[in-house]
Every structure is written in C-alpha cells, then in structure tokens.
Design an enzyme around this catalytic site. Sequence first.
Site, PDB file in Angstrom:
ATOM      1  N   ARG A   1      17.908   3.809   3.449  1.00 34.22           N
ATOM      2  CA  ARG A   1      18.368   4.834   2.519  1.00 34.22           C
ATOM      3  C   ARG A   1      18.765   6.089   3.294  1.00 34.22           C
ATOM      4  NH1 ARG A   1      20.158   5.418  -2.655  1.00 34.22           N
ATOM      5  NH2 ARG A   1      19.017   6.957  -3.877  1.00 34.22           N
TER       6      ARG A   1
ATOM      7  N   THR B   1      28.082   0.619  -6.370  1.00 33.35           N
ATOM      8  CA  THR B   1      27.095   0.196  -5.391  1.00 33.35           C
ATOM      9  C   THR B   1      27.442  -1.262  -5.212  1.00 33.35           C
ATOM     10  OG1 THR B   1      25.477   1.776  -6.146  1.00 33.35           O
ATOM     11  CG2 THR B   1      24.585  -0.193  -5.137  1.00 33.35           C
TER      12      THR B   1
ATOM     13  N   THR C   1      24.918   1.209  -1.022  1.00 30.61           N
ATOM     14  CA  THR C   1      25.670   2.114  -1.897  1.00 30.61           C
ATOM     15  C   THR C   1      26.209   3.349  -1.197  1.00 30.61           C
ATOM     16  OG1 THR C   1      25.567   3.256  -4.027  1.00 30.61           O
ATOM     17  CG2 THR C   1      23.645   3.471  -2.612  1.00 30.61           C
TER      18      THR C   1
ATOM     19  N   SER D   1      15.828   6.024  -5.440  1.00 32.32           N
ATOM     20  CA  SER D   1      16.883   5.073  -5.800  1.00 32.32           C
ATOM     21  C   SER D   1      16.422   4.196  -6.960  1.00 32.32           C
ATOM     22  CB  SER D   1      17.179   4.203  -4.581  1.00 32.32           C
ATOM     23  OG  SER D   1      18.073   3.169  -4.911  1.00 32.32           O
ATOM     24  N   SER D   2      17.378   3.502  -7.547  1.00 31.93           N
ATOM     25  CA  SER D   2      17.060   2.471  -8.546  1.00 31.93           C
ATOM     26  C   SER D   2      17.404   1.088  -8.029  1.00 31.93           C
ATOM     27  CB  SER D   2      17.862   2.702  -9.829  1.00 31.93           C
ATOM     28  OG  SER D   2      17.596   3.964 -10.348  1.00 31.93           O
TER      29      SER D   2
ATOM     30  N   GLY E   1      23.441   1.903 -10.743  1.00 31.25           N
ATOM     31  CA  GLY E   1      22.601   3.102 -10.894  1.00 31.25           C
ATOM     32  C   GLY E   1      21.307   2.755 -11.604  1.00 31.25           C
TER      33      GLY E   1
HETATM   34  O1  DON Z   1      20.384   4.457  -5.375  1.00 34.20           O
HETATM   35  C1  DON Z   1      20.715   4.493  -6.540  1.00 34.20           C
HETATM   36  O2  DON Z   1      19.966   4.195  -7.449  1.00 34.20           O
HETATM   37  C2  DON Z   1      22.135   4.871  -6.890  1.00 34.20           C
HETATM   38  N1  DON Z   1      22.666   5.751  -5.899  1.00 34.20           N
HETATM   39  C3  DON Z   1      22.910   3.626  -7.026  1.00 34.20           C
HETATM   40  C4  DON Z   1      24.316   3.884  -7.459  1.00 34.20           C
HETATM   41  C5  DON Z   1      24.937   2.720  -8.065  1.00 34.20           C
HETATM   42  O3  DON Z   1      24.355   1.697  -8.287  1.00 34.20           O
HETATM   43  C6  DON Z   1      26.310   2.894  -8.455  1.00 34.20           C
HETATM   44  N2  DON Z   1      26.819   1.665  -8.930  1.00 34.20           N
HETATM   45  N3  DON Z   1      27.248   0.941  -9.547  1.00 34.20           N
END
Ligand code: DON
Length: 563
Positions: free
Chosen positions: A101, A375, A393, A446-447, A468
Amino acid sequence: MRVRLLLLLITASYSIQAQVTAFQYSSIKKSTGKNGAVVSAHPLASQAGLLMLKKGGNAFDAAIATQWALAVVYPGAGNIGGGGFMVATLKNQKPIALDYRETAPASASRDMYLDAAGNAVSEKSLYGHLSAGVPGTVAGLFASHQLAKLPMQVLIQPAIDLAEKGFVITEGEARALNSSRDAFEKYNTQIPVLVKTDGWKKGDTLVQTDLANTLKRIKHNGQKGFYEGATAQLIVDEMKRGNGLISLEDLKNYKAKFREAQLCNYRGYSIIGMPMPSSGGLLLTQMLKMTEPYPIGKMGFQTAASVQLMVEVERRAYADRAKYMGDADFYKVPVAELSDGAYLKNRMKDYQPGKAGSSKITVEGTVPGYESEETTHLSVIDNQGNAVSVTTTLNNNYGSKTVVAGAGFLLNDEMDDFSAKPGSPNLFGAVGGKANAIEPGKRMLSSMAPTIVLKNNKPFLVVGTPGGTTIPTSVFQTIVNIIDFKMSTDDAVNQPKFHHQWLPDEVFVEKKFSSQTWQQLQKMGYKITDRGQIGRTEVIQVLTNGRFEAVADHRGDDSAATW
Ligand code: DON
C-alpha cells in the site's frame, strides 16, 4: 489477398503468446485448464501471466508478469505509481499476505486537505500532485518475487514490449481515456501520451515510450530502478513542478511488508483475507460470521429476506470500519475483538427480519455520487499448489491524473482514502476518524479484499474485485453465492450485486437487480438507489475433478487464460 493480409499482420505484430498478439486479441470470459489459470482485467495481461506459467514459472511469476503488463495495457488502474495487496497460499505452508500500500509522504500532515474554514477539499486529495501517496507497487512486485521462480527480467519483458511497440486499445479504454482528457490536461505539467488530440477510438495503437524506458530501468537496476536514480529524480522533479510532497527520501524509505493474513472459518471453509491496512479481510470476516447463524441458503438468492439479512450485516461491519479501522502500525485496531464470535452475534441482536434497521447517525458534508472507480484484481493458480490473489489500485480512474513527465506512469490519488477530517466522506462515501487520520509514513485504510477460500485445506476459490468500499461486499456476496446459494461461478460473478456501507443509509443496487425484491425492501423501510456497475470480480474455482475454472467479469474487458 487474404493470406497476404494475414502475413502482413503477423510480421507487423509481435506475439506474447502464439495465437495472441498485441494488435489482435479478445476477452475470454470463461476458461478451464488443468495446469494453471490467470484471470485479470485485460486479455493481454492475462496472456502475459499465462506465458510465464508455460515457461515453467509458478503462480507468483504469473501474478508479477500480469501486474507489469496491466501497468501498460490498463493505465486506469494497472500501475507502477500506485499500490496493492497480495494474499497467497503455498502448498503445506502458512498463508501469506503482502502489503504494498502507498504511504503518506514524510511531510504530510493531518489537516493538509482542509481549507481555511476547516472543511475538507476533496479536489486536493483526489487530483494532481498533492493527492499522491508514495507508490508501493514496484516494491511489492520485488517482495513477491522471493516466491517466484523465473528472473524478473523475464517477467517484465512482455510489459516492456507492450509499452515500447504498442498495443491496440479496446472500446472501453478509448472511452475512458477520452472522458479523462480534460483532467489529463488540467493536472499535468506536460501533456501525456494518454491524450490524443482528435480523440481515441477502438483499435488505435497506444505506444508509451517513457513508460518503456522506466520499465527498462527497473529491468536493469531492480527495485532501485524505480525508488532511486533517474526514475526517483523524475518523480521528485514532477512533485516540484506541481507542489506535491513525495521526496527522494520517501521513495528510498518505502518498504513492502509481509503481514499475518486475516483468517476466518465459514461453514467449514477457511477464508484467507488481507489484514490492516486494508479493512477488506476483517470486514469479510465480520460479514460472514454475522451471516453464519442464519440459514441464508434456504432464504434464496436475492429474495427480500436474504438481501435484508446481508444489508444489515454489511451496515454493522461498515460502522465498525469507520470507527476502528486504520493502519495498525499507527493505531491500535481491535482486530481480535471485532472478529470475535460473541461480539458479532451480539452485533446482530437488534436485527429484525422484515424491518429496515437504521444507521442512526448524521454526518457532516455530503456523500459524493459514485464516480467511475478504478482498481484491478487478478486471480492466479498453478499446478504446484500455489494460489495468488492480488488487488492493486491507483484509487480513482487513472489515479491523480498526473503522469510523471519523462517517466510515463500515472501517480495514484490514494491520499483520499485517509479520513481528511472526522466524519467527512471520501470518494467512496466512507467516513472515518482518528484511526484513519493522516500521519507521515502511515498507510491509508483500504477496502481491497484479495481473498482465497480453502476447502479441506486446499484452494477452492481465488477471488477479488475493484470497487472501493463495494469490494468487501462484492467478495462477501460472491462467496455466499457459491457456498450458500450453490451458484455456478459465472452466475456468482455476473448476477447483480448490491451494497450497503452504514453511511449513507441506503442500499445501492445494480440496474438489473430484481424489481420485485426492490419493492419488498422498500416496504420494509429501505432506501434503494440504483447505480452503475459494482466491481469487476475475477474468480478461479477449483472444480471437484481438480481442473481450474476461471471466470472473468462480464462488466469489463476482463479475460481468463488457462492451459
Ligand atoms: O484501497 C481502496 O479501498 C480504494 N483506493 C480502492 C479504489 C477502487 O477500488 C477503485 N475501483 N474500482
């Protein structure tokens, strides 16, 4: 004539695998094989991974080559300027979790995105130089390389070729590039090759010479080819031109970290998930354990009863996310307490079948609409007992929209995943507080939920998705679809998804969600909102005959490759 045309095509193109060229390829949505499988967001990236399996590499080799290739062919999310997580299982060994990350730069500070009146300014955390965290992907790929078999020079080569000689873009990529054009012009100090004056269309060739040169520096100098020397200097020069914070020291100090995987059991299966700084694994644990006491399989797929149960479970897990979760190196996250069976049972004590629960809390600010989110997830398995699940991501689509001039790659806007101010929602409407406040060197919560499900201690599912905050709920639903609703892998991936995240107190559903269930839920008191697609889930299921069934989400260019 036809033969001549074909010959021309063959000589004018180069092959990353016998029948697939960078100038002629298509998405394969389902494929099975007995030797190995790769499924990712782009056919050329899946093929790059498969090529490594065929060369004698293992699932780690394939995952690494796929990620290098995604950084070229899927610039919206594939990356070397972002970060990610890997969960993996190896034969007869403890599961592995690798955290690459992004981190907050050393000069970042808690209130850096607040204006003079103390309000969070999301433009600053979402766009341009200041929104970028210190990239982790390259360190992550080198850390995971300890488990691979082939030289990194081999694994990175398909990506170098794709960047240097180009590849044809899909309709989806053309559309996405065109819709980000204004942002590319606004947030760059030099106009990047991602901008085409007369607009991109399907079949156009994208050549990325600067990116190819950056990849070559990595090929020749290893990790230092990114974190030190010419590439690092180009990043810092870019920061200076655009008032960003990343310094040479930040880059040199960046470290990927192996962590203890987040484990739980669900109806006899073992679930291996990503721990902090991703909430993904813990949310999944919480949601599955809150669901387990109920006979959800009998309620039926997406009946009002089963959706209501899952929504109430999702609400409670996400409330805990907002309050307790953040980078555990900086904040004491009560992981054991939050995954405790008695705690989770008690959490459901006010669940009333047939009646909407309530998030009973107000938040400052407004929850932004769900924008295009990018992502990317890849699932890989080999015939040597290894399974690898990776989600990486740039955060938003094309990240910060800022390309490092001369180095040709996009920087992330991951800083927006921090809680810029207690109660102030980020891009995904997620709120947080102290646990996820900005601190120098800290990783933003993060998710992402790269996940492996074991059956009798052997890989059964390799699963994950972008999206996300919808990531953990999509992975949760995919697992329940397969284990409880006994769905095929295709249906588990492609049937509509829904999402609740405590705040806003709304159930978001995909357009094809059952209108009957929608009406019944409304009668129970739920606010339902339809939205664009939820996630792009990639699943590999190990079938009872031992073959690998790889399914790529129909929601994008995603593609499976097996042999
Ligand atoms: O880490 C995270 O949870 C977000 N930055 C992820 C972003 C994401 O999944 C965008 N996508 N579709």
